[in-house]
Design an enzyme around this catalytic site. Structure first.
Site, PDB file in Angstrom:
ATOM      1  N   ASP A   1      -7.139  -0.823 -11.839  1.00 30.14           N
ATOM      2  CA  ASP A   1      -7.920  -0.876 -10.604  1.00 30.14           C
ATOM      3  C   ASP A   1      -9.169  -0.034 -10.815  1.00 30.14           C
ATOM      4  O   ASP A   1      -9.084   1.110 -11.279  1.00 30.14           O
ATOM      5  CB  ASP A   1      -7.110  -0.312  -9.431  1.00 30.14           C
ATOM      6  CG  ASP A   1      -5.742  -0.969  -9.318  1.00 30.14           C
ATOM      7  OD1 ASP A   1      -5.643  -2.173  -9.620  1.00 30.14           O
ATOM      8  OD2 ASP A   1      -4.771  -0.287  -8.936  1.00 30.14           O
TER       9      ASP A   1
ATOM     10  N   ASP B   1       1.162  -7.610   0.330  1.00 25.67           N
ATOM     11  CA  ASP B   1       0.983  -6.159   0.288  1.00 25.67           C
ATOM     12  C   ASP B   1       1.808  -5.542   1.401  1.00 25.67           C
ATOM     13  O   ASP B   1       1.663  -5.912   2.579  1.00 25.67           O
ATOM     14  CB  ASP B   1      -0.490  -5.796   0.470  1.00 25.67           C
ATOM     15  CG  ASP B   1      -1.332  -6.155  -0.752  1.00 25.67           C
ATOM     16  OD1 ASP B   1      -0.775  -6.737  -1.698  1.00 25.67           O
ATOM     17  OD2 ASP B   1      -2.534  -5.861  -0.740  1.00 25.67           O
TER      18      ASP B   1
END
Length: 246
Positions: free
Chosen positions: A129, A8
């Site tokens: 998500d 990330d």
């Protein structure tokens, strides 16, 4: 089941967030390319990259770090975060990315997902998500009334390569993935489902694998913290029990 080590990216660094909060970022490396290479050296088959700044900005922000990773490794990589138009999709794929992940646009512009999946077969995934079963967009900052399974089913005939399902409340929390919700989604659609969020131990990986229907799992913090040894995990997942093959 494929294990995807996660990188990330925030401000050019390799970080992990806690439950999707940008203010709660832990920096694990200031050299993402070196981190990617270490994952490759451990034997991974894929890498999962996220441009966290891009997810909020709506356009690529950590392009230099992503390009450095692509130049450093041979294994395929998928990328999500800020990919919201065809030009960006084409640009990333032309730079050697194996797969783009479309999240926010899957809710706001599903026609783009279909167009991209037609144009680039096998190279477009949908990122879903969710908090409490409802889809969140724009870097998880905006919650919708769209239910996870309803969104996934919209793309059954679109030719997308995979669905990456993230339970936001589990992400970075080291509390285990939402196996029940992920398995339910995988059984509800024919598209391969990849689990993300909360994978924090070998037992989590084995439990996901042993559902028999989950195609992959993404892990970040557990690999950086040492809770999961990547080489050991890969070996365990490859030695799939005969019962799980049925």
């Amino acid at each position: 089941m494929i294990l995807y080590p996660a990188i990330d990216l925030k401000d050019g660094q390799c970080v992990r967030l806690y439950k999707g909060e940008m203010e709660q970022a832990t920096v694990f490396s200031d050299n993402p390319a070196a981190q990617a290479l270490s994952f490759e050296d451990a034997g991974c088959e894929w890498l999962h990259l996220v441009d966290l700044n891009g997810a909020f900005a709506g356009a690529p922000v950590n392009a230099a770090a992503v390009e450095a990773i692509l130049a450093a490794v041979q294994v395929p990589a998928q990328l999500g975060g800020g990919i919201r138009d065809m030009a960006t999709i084409e640009g990333w794929l032309s730079k050697g990315l194996a797969r783009v992940i479309l999240g926010t646009v899957a809710v706001e512009n599903p026609a783009l997902v279909r167009e991209a999946a037609r144009a680039f077969p096998g190279q477009v995934a949908v990122g879903i998500d969710a908090r409490n079963g409802r889809v969140a967009t724009r870097g998880w900052a905006e919650e919708t009334d769209v239910m996870v399974t309803d969104l996934a089913r919209q793309f059954e005939d679109a030719g997308v390569a995979a669905i990456i399902y993230t339970d936001i409340n589990r992400d970075g929390a080291m509390q285990g993935p939402n196996i029940a919700a992920t398995e339910a989604l995988a059984r509800a659609v024919s598209i391969p489902v990849i689990a993300s969020g909360g994978v924090s131990s070998m037992s989590d990986l084995v439990a996901l694998r042993d559902t028999g229907v989950i195609a992959g799992a993404i892990s970040g913090r557990a690999l950086y913290d040492g809770a999961i040894d990547l080489a050991e995990a890969l070996a365990t997942l490859r030695a799939r029990p005969a019962a799980a093959e049925r």
